[in-house]
Design a protein around this motif. Structure first.
Motif, PDB file in Angstrom:
ATOM      1  N   UNK A 215       0.702  -1.172   0.520  1.00  0.00           N
ATOM      2  CA  UNK A 215      -0.217   0.217  -0.047  1.00  0.00           C
ATOM      3  C   UNK A 215       0.949   0.992   0.042  1.00  0.00           C
ATOM      4  N   UNK A 216       2.067   1.010   0.037  1.00  0.00           N
ATOM      5  CA  UNK A 216       3.131   2.434  -0.259  1.00  0.00           C
ATOM      6  C   UNK A 216       3.834   1.719  -0.825  1.00  0.00           C
ATOM      7  N   UNK A 217       4.230   2.681  -2.323  1.00  0.00           N
ATOM      8  CA  UNK A 217       5.122   2.588  -3.369  1.00  0.00           C
ATOM      9  C   UNK A 217       6.486   3.018  -2.763  1.00  0.00           C
ATOM     10  N   UNK A 218       7.079   3.658  -1.322  1.00  0.00           N
ATOM     11  CA  UNK A 218       8.762   4.437  -1.182  1.00  0.00           C
ATOM     12  C   UNK A 218       9.056   2.111  -0.289  1.00  0.00           C
ATOM     13  N   UNK A 219       7.705   2.269   0.480  1.00  0.00           N
ATOM     14  CA  UNK A 219       7.857   0.692   1.007  1.00  0.00           C
ATOM     15  C   UNK A 219       8.398   0.299   0.861  1.00  0.00           C
ATOM     16  N   UNK A 220       7.695  -0.796  -0.478  1.00  0.00           N
ATOM     17  CA  UNK A 220       7.630  -1.691  -1.766  1.00  0.00           C
ATOM     18  C   UNK A 220       8.921  -1.930  -2.145  1.00  0.00           C
ATOM     19  N   UNK A 221       9.180  -0.370  -2.996  1.00  0.00           N
ATOM     20  CA  UNK A 221      10.853  -0.476  -2.975  1.00  0.00           C
ATOM     21  C   UNK A 221      11.738  -0.413  -2.860  1.00  0.00           C
ATOM     22  N   UNK A 222      11.720  -0.296  -0.919  1.00  0.00           N
ATOM     23  CA  UNK A 222      12.418  -0.223   0.295  1.00  0.00           C
ATOM     24  C   UNK A 222      12.859  -2.122   0.355  1.00  0.00           C
ATOM     25  N   UNK A 223      11.556  -2.761   0.233  1.00  0.00           N
ATOM     26  CA  UNK A 223      11.858  -4.031   0.301  1.00  0.00           C
ATOM     27  C   UNK A 223      12.116  -4.643  -0.540  1.00  0.00           C
ATOM     28  N   UNK A 224      12.279  -4.294  -1.691  1.00  0.00           N
ATOM     29  CA  UNK A 224      12.924  -4.629  -2.633  1.00  0.00           C
ATOM     30  C   UNK A 224      14.548  -4.780  -2.435  1.00  0.00           C
ATOM     31  N   UNK A 225      14.822  -3.638  -2.441  1.00  0.00           N
ATOM     32  CA  UNK A 225      16.160  -3.531  -2.716  1.00  0.00           C
ATOM     33  C   UNK A 225      16.936  -4.500  -0.820  1.00  0.00           C
ATOM     34  N   UNK A 226      16.155  -4.695  -0.344  1.00  0.00           N
ATOM     35  CA  UNK A 226      16.299  -5.321   0.485  1.00  0.00           C
ATOM     36  C   UNK A 226      16.387  -6.822   0.718  1.00  0.00           C
ATOM     37  N   UNK A 227      15.690  -7.345  -0.355  1.00  0.00           N
ATOM     38  CA  UNK A 227      15.767  -8.235  -0.691  1.00  0.00           C
ATOM     39  C   UNK A 227      17.369  -8.647  -1.708  1.00  0.00           C
ATOM     40  N   UNK A 228      17.268  -7.700  -2.761  1.00  0.00           N
ATOM     41  CA  UNK A 228      18.641  -8.337  -3.461  1.00  0.00           C
ATOM     42  C   UNK A 228      20.152  -7.911  -3.088  1.00  0.00           C
ATOM     43  N   UNK A 229      19.581  -7.702  -2.102  1.00  0.00           N
ATOM     44  CA  UNK A 229      20.901  -6.768  -1.065  1.00  0.00           C
ATOM     45  C   UNK A 229      20.811  -8.377   0.086  1.00  0.00           C
ATOM     46  N   UNK A 230      20.117  -9.157   0.180  1.00  0.00           N
ATOM     47  CA  UNK A 230      20.195  -9.889   1.068  1.00  0.00           C
ATOM     48  C   UNK A 230      21.093 -11.107   0.138  1.00  0.00           C
ATOM     49  N   UNK A 231      21.215 -10.918  -0.682  1.00  0.00           N
ATOM     50  CA  UNK A 231      21.582 -12.019  -1.225  1.00  0.00           C
ATOM     51  C   UNK A 231      22.896 -12.555  -1.313  1.00  0.00           C
ATOM     52  N   UNK A 232      23.205 -13.418  -1.269  1.00  0.00           N
ATOM     53  CA  UNK A 232      23.215 -14.604  -1.806  1.00  0.00           C
ATOM     54  C   UNK A 232      21.910 -15.091   0.133  1.00  0.00           C
ATOM     55  N   UNK A 233      21.555 -15.590  -0.079  1.00  0.00           N
ATOM     56  CA  UNK A 233      20.362 -16.682   0.938  1.00  0.00           C
ATOM     57  C   UNK A 233      20.081 -17.195   2.001  1.00  0.00           C
ATOM     58  N   UNK A 234      20.366 -17.715   2.446  1.00  0.00           N
ATOM     59  CA  UNK A 234      20.922 -18.963   4.162  1.00  0.00           C
ATOM     60  C   UNK A 234      19.834 -19.958   3.278  1.00  0.00           C
TER      61      UNK A 234
END
Length: 255
Positions: A215-234
């Motif tokens: 529901x918040x575009x800024x939050x969605x983009x922040x979560x997507x950047x966090x996912x890519x930054x978490x690579x490689x996943x455990x």
């Protein structure tokens, strides 16, 4: 008177002999005459067929095999004649006492059991076989039901263990992503976003797509950047828990 003397007997016998001789000569002459006449006649020809049967084949008589000489049977040994001992003398007193005692009635032999007809025996045998087969089938059914229940229980336990393992692995991934989120200002509450993630067996993220917005575009983009930054996943605890593509619910704050 003169009487003539009777002829002598010799003359009468001579006359009879002469007459007999003449009759015999006449018969002989007649026989010769008829014999000459019969020989002078031409003999009639007579045809006679002569048949000769073929000689029968002489049967071949096979010589009979020599009969085995009978073996002399062993003579049975004479059985010894058992010695017959004379019976002991009867005591008169005991005999008298036995006569006074009343004789015991002998028990009657039990009546023989009446055998059932053959069809009843056959029916009972078939019923017994049916009962045995039913018991075996019931036992097999119970064993199959128990095995089915056991397999279902094992499957449920395996599924529950897998779900627990996947939940634990998802929590690890979610925690690593949450640590990389930079929450934008003016975010109220703890909104949730759902992303579809594709990864390699090494845990490196290939793609991350938004499936449901927070529901918040800024939050969605922040979560997507966090996912890519978490690579490689455990990695999961067990290799069979690995999923190449999966959906992940992410909230900026821990629950």
């Amino acid at each position: 008177m003169n009487f003539a003397a009777p002829p002598p007997e010799t003359e009468q016998s001579n006359k009879a002999a002469l007459m007999l001789s003449a009759a015999v000569h006449l018969l002989l002459i007649g026989a010769l005459f008829f014999g000459v006449q019969w020989k002078s006649l031409a003999p009639s020809s007579v045809e006679v067929e002569v048949w000769r049967t073929a000689p029968l084949p002489t049967p071949v008589i096979k010589p009979e095999p020599p009969k085995p000489e009978p073996k002399p049977e062993p003579k049975p040994e004479p059985k010894p004649i058992p010695k017959v001992e004379p019976p002991p003398p009867l005591k008169p007193d005991i005999a008298i006492k036995d006569e006074k005692k009343p004789k015991k009635e002998e028990p009657k032999p039990p009546e023989p059991k009446r055998e059932e007809p053959d069809w009843k025996k056959e029916l009972a045998r078939e019923q017994k076989q049916l009962d045995q087969q039913k018991a075996v089938n019931d036992q097999r059914s119970r064993a199959a039901a128990e095995a089915n229940q056991l397999s279902q229980l094992k499957a449920e336990q395996a599924s529950a263990a897998r779900n627990r393992g996947l939940a634990g692995w998802a929590d690890k991934v979610r925690t690593k992503i949450r640590n990389n989120i930079v929450v934008p200002p003016n975010i109220q509450g703890n909104p949730e976003a759902i992303f579809g993630i594709t990864q390699l067996p090494s845990g490196e993220i290939i793609d991350a797509k938004l499936r449901k917005s927070s529901g918040n575009k800024l939050l969605d983009e922040a979560i997507e950047r966090a996912i890519l930054k978490a690579s490689p996943l455990p990695k999961p605890d067990q290799s069979d828990y690995f999923q190449r593509s999966f959906e992940l619910k992410v909230q900026p704050l821990a629950e």
